[in-house]
Design a protein around this motif. Structure first.
Motif, PDB file in Angstrom:
ATOM      1  N   PHE A   1       0.798  -1.225   0.000  1.00  9.84           N
ATOM      2  CA  PHE A   1       0.000   0.000   0.000  1.00  9.84           C
ATOM      3  C   PHE A   1       0.831   1.276   0.000  1.00  9.84           C
ATOM      4  O   PHE A   1       0.826   2.016  -0.976  1.00  9.84           O
ATOM      5  CB  PHE A   1      -0.949  -0.002   1.212  1.00  9.84           C
ATOM      6  CG  PHE A   1      -1.957  -1.116   1.177  1.00  9.84           C
ATOM      7  CD1 PHE A   1      -3.093  -1.024   0.386  1.00  9.84           C
ATOM      8  CD2 PHE A   1      -1.766  -2.268   1.930  1.00  9.84           C
ATOM      9  CE1 PHE A   1      -4.026  -2.050   0.349  1.00  9.84           C
ATOM     10  CE2 PHE A   1      -2.695  -3.301   1.902  1.00  9.84           C
ATOM     11  CZ  PHE A   1      -3.824  -3.192   1.109  1.00  9.84           C
ATOM     12  N   ARG A   2       1.528   1.574   1.080  1.00  8.54           N
ATOM     13  CA  ARG A   2       2.093   2.914   1.262  1.00  8.54           C
ATOM     14  C   ARG A   2       3.164   3.261   0.236  1.00  8.54           C
ATOM     15  O   ARG A   2       3.212   4.384  -0.250  1.00  8.54           O
ATOM     16  CB  ARG A   2       2.672   3.064   2.673  1.00  8.54           C
ATOM     17  CG  ARG A   2       1.612   3.033   3.762  1.00  8.54           C
ATOM     18  CD  ARG A   2       2.178   3.444   5.108  1.00  8.54           C
ATOM     19  NE  ARG A   2       1.200   3.122   6.146  1.00  8.54           N
ATOM     20  CZ  ARG A   2       1.158   1.964   6.780  1.00  8.54           C
ATOM     21  NH1 ARG A   2       2.042   1.021   6.510  1.00  8.54           N
ATOM     22  NH2 ARG A   2       0.231   1.734   7.690  1.00  8.54           N
ATOM     23  N   GLU A   3       4.033   2.315  -0.069  1.00  7.23           N
ATOM     24  CA  GLU A   3       5.126   2.600  -1.003  1.00  7.23           C
ATOM     25  C   GLU A   3       4.806   2.166  -2.428  1.00  7.23           C
ATOM     26  O   GLU A   3       5.580   2.441  -3.342  1.00  7.23           O
ATOM     27  CB  GLU A   3       6.413   1.897  -0.530  1.00  7.23           C
ATOM     28  CG  GLU A   3       6.875   2.320   0.859  1.00  7.23           C
ATOM     29  CD  GLU A   3       7.182   3.811   0.938  1.00  7.23           C
ATOM     30  OE1 GLU A   3       7.637   4.383  -0.070  1.00  7.23           O
ATOM     31  OE2 GLU A   3       6.950   4.406   2.003  1.00  7.23           O
ATOM     32  N   ALA A   4       3.699   1.494  -2.612  1.00  2.02           N
ATOM     33  CA  ALA A   4       3.325   1.020  -3.949  1.00  2.02           C
ATOM     34  C   ALA A   4       2.613   2.124  -4.722  1.00  2.02           C
ATOM     35  O   ALA A   4       1.856   2.906  -4.150  1.00  2.02           O
ATOM     36  CB  ALA A   4       2.426  -0.203  -3.823  1.00  2.02           C
ATOM     37  N   HIS A   5       2.869   2.179  -6.015  1.00  4.76           N
ATOM     38  CA  HIS A   5       2.242   3.161  -6.890  1.00  4.76           C
ATOM     39  C   HIS A   5       1.818   2.459  -8.180  1.00  4.76           C
ATOM     40  O   HIS A   5       2.339   1.408  -8.527  1.00  4.76           O
ATOM     41  CB  HIS A   5       3.236   4.266  -7.286  1.00  4.76           C
ATOM     42  CG  HIS A   5       3.685   5.134  -6.174  1.00  4.76           C
ATOM     43  ND1 HIS A   5       3.330   6.454  -6.075  1.00  4.76           N
ATOM     44  CD2 HIS A   5       4.489   4.888  -5.105  1.00  4.76           C
ATOM     45  CE1 HIS A   5       3.893   6.985  -5.010  1.00  4.76           C
ATOM     46  NE2 HIS A   5       4.599   6.051  -4.402  1.00  4.76           N
ATOM     47  N   THR A   6       0.915   3.095  -8.897  1.00  3.80           N
ATOM     48  CA  THR A   6       0.635   2.660 -10.262  1.00  3.80           C
ATOM     49  C   THR A   6       1.868   2.931 -11.112  1.00  3.80           C
ATOM     50  O   THR A   6       2.407   4.043 -11.104  1.00  3.80           O
ATOM     51  CB  THR A   6      -0.576   3.415 -10.831  1.00  3.80           C
ATOM     52  OG1 THR A   6      -1.740   3.034 -10.099  1.00  3.80           O
ATOM     53  CG2 THR A   6      -0.785   3.106 -12.308  1.00  3.80           C
ATOM     54  N   ALA A   7       2.327   1.915 -11.837  1.00  2.94           N
ATOM     55  CA  ALA A   7       3.536   2.044 -12.647  1.00  2.94           C
ATOM     56  C   ALA A   7       3.179   2.430 -14.085  1.00  2.94           C
ATOM     57  O   ALA A   7       2.213   1.919 -14.648  1.00  2.94           O
ATOM     58  CB  ALA A   7       4.317   0.735 -12.637  1.00  2.94           C
TER      59      ALA A   7
ATOM     60  N   TYR B   1       7.178   5.822 -11.653  1.00  2.35           N
ATOM     61  CA  TYR B   1       6.065   6.353 -10.883  1.00  2.35           C
ATOM     62  C   TYR B   1       5.944   7.866 -11.015  1.00  2.35           C
ATOM     63  O   TYR B   1       6.933   8.581 -11.151  1.00  2.35           O
ATOM     64  CB  TYR B   1       6.235   6.017  -9.394  1.00  2.35           C
ATOM     65  CG  TYR B   1       6.406   4.547  -9.114  1.00  2.35           C
ATOM     66  CD1 TYR B   1       5.464   3.619  -9.566  1.00  2.35           C
ATOM     67  CD2 TYR B   1       7.502   4.080  -8.403  1.00  2.35           C
ATOM     68  CE1 TYR B   1       5.614   2.272  -9.299  1.00  2.35           C
ATOM     69  CE2 TYR B   1       7.650   2.721  -8.140  1.00  2.35           C
ATOM     70  CZ  TYR B   1       6.706   1.831  -8.583  1.00  2.35           C
ATOM     71  OH  TYR B   1       6.867   0.498  -8.317  1.00  2.35           O
ATOM     72  N   ARG B   2       4.719   8.330 -10.928  1.00  7.98           N
ATOM     73  CA  ARG B   2       4.441   9.755 -10.811  1.00  7.98           C
ATOM     74  C   ARG B   2       4.266  10.084  -9.326  1.00  7.98           C
ATOM     75  O   ARG B   2       4.014   9.199  -8.515  1.00  7.98           O
ATOM     76  CB  ARG B   2       3.172  10.098 -11.595  1.00  7.98           C
ATOM     77  CG  ARG B   2       3.307   9.828 -13.088  1.00  7.98           C
ATOM     78  CD  ARG B   2       1.991   9.999 -13.810  1.00  7.98           C
ATOM     79  NE  ARG B   2       2.130   9.661 -15.234  1.00  7.98           N
ATOM     80  CZ  ARG B   2       1.122   9.440 -16.051  1.00  7.98           C
ATOM     81  NH1 ARG B   2      -0.132   9.528 -15.593  1.00  7.98           N
ATOM     82  NH2 ARG B   2       1.337   9.132 -17.315  1.00  7.98           N
ATOM     83  N   PRO B   3       4.374  11.357  -8.958  1.00  9.98           N
ATOM     84  CA  PRO B   3       4.165  11.705  -7.544  1.00  9.98           C
ATOM     85  C   PRO B   3       2.786  11.250  -7.065  1.00  9.98           C
ATOM     86  O   PRO B   3       1.803  11.315  -7.801  1.00  9.98           O
ATOM     87  CB  PRO B   3       4.278  13.236  -7.546  1.00  9.98           C
ATOM     88  CG  PRO B   3       5.105  13.553  -8.747  1.00  9.98           C
ATOM     89  CD  PRO B   3       4.749  12.512  -9.781  1.00  9.98           C
ATOM     90  N   ARG B   4       2.733  10.795  -5.831  1.00  5.89           N
ATOM     91  CA  ARG B   4       1.477  10.305  -5.281  1.00  5.89           C
ATOM     92  C   ARG B   4       0.526  11.471  -5.013  1.00  5.89           C
ATOM     93  O   ARG B   4       0.925  12.494  -4.454  1.00  5.89           O
ATOM     94  CB  ARG B   4       1.710   9.535  -3.979  1.00  5.89           C
ATOM     95  CG  ARG B   4       0.423   8.889  -3.463  1.00  5.89           C
ATOM     96  CD  ARG B   4       0.604   8.240  -2.097  1.00  5.89           C
ATOM     97  NE  ARG B   4       1.450   7.077  -2.102  1.00  5.89           N
ATOM     98  CZ  ARG B   4       1.096   5.878  -2.561  1.00  5.89           C
ATOM     99  NH1 ARG B   4      -0.096   5.700  -3.123  1.00  5.89           N
ATOM    100  NH2 ARG B   4       1.925   4.860  -2.484  1.00  5.89           N
TER     101      ARG B   4
END
Length: 200
Positions: free
Chosen positions: A17-23, A184-187
């Motif tokens: 969750f916290r460190e995962a992003h849409t790639a 990744y783009r900024p969250r």
């Protein structure tokens, strides 16, 4: 809320969750069938109504298969899909009820009663396959991979191109791979629990 309020290890919380992003881009390291099968074999245990398990995963590995998909994607999704090591079409099996006697042996009659109605079957199957799609994305993260889910595509066109018999309906297209530094783009912000959770 402190991470210690959860039973899951904080490192696993970060991974999922916290460190995962849409790639949006990936390295050229391949994703194996073994990895994808391990993902599915993990997430298949998450709940669906009546254990109907309607999600189907179609892996596009060859340039030929990817080439059939690209014209059906929105323009902004084409280049990153062409370059991803693996693309999956997540779909609902509209005939999922045929497996209910096996998957729900306590209530085999549901196949010929509740789910004899094709409209109800499509609505229930699509909802539950969408739940499974969310589980699948978490499973990809659990495998140490990154996912780039996309809803920008011609679903009817994908159905016709890949599922010509009408049995499956595409819900989501997902690029899968190993992320690199510029994946990744900024969250963006998320709503806090105080705004999203209500107690009555």
């Amino acid at each position: 809320m402190s991470p210690t309020a959860l039973a899951l290890d904080p490192a696993a919380q970060d991974l999922l969750f916290r460190e995962a992003h849409t790639a949006h881009s990936f390295s050229d390291e391949p994703v194996t069938d073994e990895q994808v099968h391990a993902v599915y074999d993990l997430v298949k245990y998450a709940p669906t109504a009546y254990n109907q398990s309607p999600l189907r995963v179609t892996l596009l590995r060859t340039p030929e298969a990817r080439g059939r998909l690209l014209p059906l994607l929105s323009e902004g999704n084409r280049a990153k899909t062409a370059e991803a090591p693996l693309t999956a079409i997540l779909s609902v099996d509209l005939e999922f009820h045929q497996r209910l006697p096996e998957l729900l042996p306590a209530r085999p009659q549901l196949k010929d009663t509740v789910y004899a109605d094709p409209d109800l079957r499509r609505a229930h199957g699509s909802f539950n396959a969408t739940l499974q799609a969310g589980y699948f994305l978490l499973g990809v993260r659990a495998a140490g991979l990154a996912a780039g889910p996309m809803s920008g595509f011609d679903a009817e066109g994908v159905d016709k191109e890949f599922f010509g018999d009408g049995r499956q309906h595409a819900l989501l297209v997902v690029n899968i791979g190993h992320p690199h530094a510029d994946s990744y783009r900024p969250r963006n912000p998320r709503l806090p629990a105080e705004e999203a959770v209500t107690s009555l």
